[in-house]
Design an enzyme around this catalytic site. Sequence first.
Site, mmCIF file in Angstrom:
data_model
loop_
_atom_site.group_PDB
_atom_site.id
_atom_site.type_symbol
_atom_site.label_atom_id
_atom_site.label_comp_id
_atom_site.label_asym_id
_atom_site.label_seq_id
_atom_site.Cartn_x
_atom_site.Cartn_y
_atom_site.Cartn_z
ATOM 1 N N LYS A 1 15.033 -19.720 0.046
ATOM 2 C CA LYS A 1 14.741 -18.468 -0.655
ATOM 3 C C LYS A 1 14.075 -18.800 -1.986
ATOM 4 O O LYS A 1 14.624 -19.552 -2.782
ATOM 5 C CB LYS A 1 16.026 -17.675 -0.894
ATOM 6 N N CYS B 1 2.696 -12.768 -10.315
ATOM 7 C CA CYS B 1 2.077 -12.554 -9.006
ATOM 8 C C CYS B 1 2.991 -11.758 -8.082
ATOM 9 O O CYS B 1 4.181 -12.033 -7.975
ATOM 10 C CB CYS B 1 1.772 -13.917 -8.366
ATOM 11 N N CYS C 1 1.408 -10.946 -4.912
ATOM 12 C CA CYS C 1 0.718 -11.083 -3.617
ATOM 13 C C CYS C 1 1.095 -12.376 -2.897
ATOM 14 O O CYS C 1 0.739 -12.558 -1.738
ATOM 15 C CB CYS C 1 -0.797 -11.012 -3.809
ATOM 16 N N CYS D 1 0.371 -14.827 -11.898
ATOM 17 C CA CYS D 1 -0.888 -14.399 -11.273
ATOM 18 C C CYS D 1 -2.032 -15.288 -11.730
ATOM 19 O O CYS D 1 -2.157 -15.579 -12.910
ATOM 20 C CB CYS D 1 -1.156 -12.946 -11.672
ATOM 21 N N HIS E 1 -5.162 -12.472 -5.959
ATOM 22 C CA HIS E 1 -4.999 -11.174 -5.277
ATOM 23 C C HIS E 1 -6.348 -10.521 -4.986
ATOM 24 O O HIS E 1 -6.484 -9.775 -4.019
ATOM 25 C CB HIS E 1 -4.115 -10.225 -6.110
HETATM 26 FE FE1 FES Z 1 -0.944 -12.664 -6.830
HETATM 27 FE FE2 FES Z 1 -2.525 -11.895 -8.820
HETATM 28 S S1 FES Z 1 -0.933 -10.805 -7.915
HETATM 29 S S2 FES Z 1 -2.528 -13.776 -7.766
#
Ligand code: FES
Length: 75
Positions: A23, A40, A42, A51, A55
Amino acid sequence: SSTTGKVSKRAKVNLNIKKDNPKVVDTCDIEEIGSKKVFCRCWRSKSFPYCDGSHTEHNKVTGDNVGPLIIKKGD
Ligand code: FES
């Protein structure tokens, strides 16, 4: 069917990050945030949990619409 169009609703979110870990949990001390941190959401960032702009490519390729969580202090 478990799919809608060409996107599976049950696909994994995390493809590459810390896959040996059962996890993935990250902690960021609020005192170390400074004025702003961009996290981040994504799971495609090379500097996860932050990030790095990945994304944008993910959204372009998949038609998704995800973006980061921005934590900021004051204005
Ligand atoms: Fe994942 Fe920007 S939200 S790289």
